[in-house]
Motif scaffolding. Sequence first.
Motif, PDB file in Angstrom:
ATOM      1  N   UNK A  23       0.815  -1.217   0.000  1.00  0.00           N
ATOM      2  CA  UNK A  23       0.000   0.000   0.000  1.00  0.00           C
ATOM      3  C   UNK A  23       0.845   1.263   0.000  1.00  0.00           C
ATOM      4  N   UNK A  24       0.281   2.337  -0.536  1.00  0.00           N
ATOM      5  CA  UNK A  24       0.952   3.633  -0.599  1.00  0.00           C
ATOM      6  C   UNK A  24       0.172   4.637   0.241  1.00  0.00           C
ATOM      7  N   UNK A  25       0.891   5.575   0.804  1.00  0.00           N
ATOM      8  CA  UNK A  25       0.264   6.684   1.518  1.00  0.00           C
ATOM      9  C   UNK A  25      -0.198   6.326   2.919  1.00  0.00           C
ATOM     10  N   UNK A  26      -0.776   7.318   3.570  1.00  0.00           N
ATOM     11  CA  UNK A  26      -1.216   7.150   4.948  1.00  0.00           C
ATOM     12  C   UNK A  26      -2.443   6.254   5.065  1.00  0.00           C
ATOM     13  N   UNK A  27      -3.248   6.183   4.003  1.00  0.00           N
ATOM     14  CA  UNK A  27      -4.476   5.391   4.062  1.00  0.00           C
ATOM     15  C   UNK A  27      -4.234   3.926   3.742  1.00  0.00           C
ATOM     16  N   UNK A  28      -2.989   3.565   3.484  1.00  0.00           N
ATOM     17  CA  UNK A  28      -2.647   2.173   3.151  1.00  0.00           C
ATOM     18  C   UNK A  28      -3.472   1.694   1.950  1.00  0.00           C
ATOM     19  N   UNK A  29      -3.441   2.494   0.895  1.00  0.00           N
ATOM     20  CA  UNK A  29      -4.260   2.291  -0.282  1.00  0.00           C
ATOM     21  C   UNK A  29      -3.497   1.519  -1.364  1.00  0.00           C
TER      22      UNK A  29
END
Length: 123
Positions: A23-29
């Motif tokens: 995942x990428x970013x703070x939202x674990x997307x």
Amino acid sequence: MGSNKLVIKCGKFAVLVDLHILPQGLRKDTSWFSEEKKKDICMLLKETIDSRIKDYLDAHKRHELSKNAEFTQYNPLSLKGYGLHITAYFIKRGVHLHCIVGKPKCELHVFPDQFVVRVNQLE
């Protein structure tokens, strides 16, 4: 971490691939990963898989099936391309699988090693 199972056909072998999308970013997307990126990864790894199968067949002909793997979990292959960072390694499967194709005398073998691939986006 998103995980996908796929099969890559190389000659008379079906190689089982365990694809992990980091995942990428703070939202674990993991929405950054698309089907097009999956095709790019297969193209990047095709030569590696072909080479592994060739080595396996050569060793099998010489009756020297070695326990040593070129890309093991402790010595992974690392690639960068198409805006991706890919880490891949082969692991031995504990179970022997067989694949039968509908035509007689046309057998597809499941490759004895599983290919584990971890993908993340380059920043």
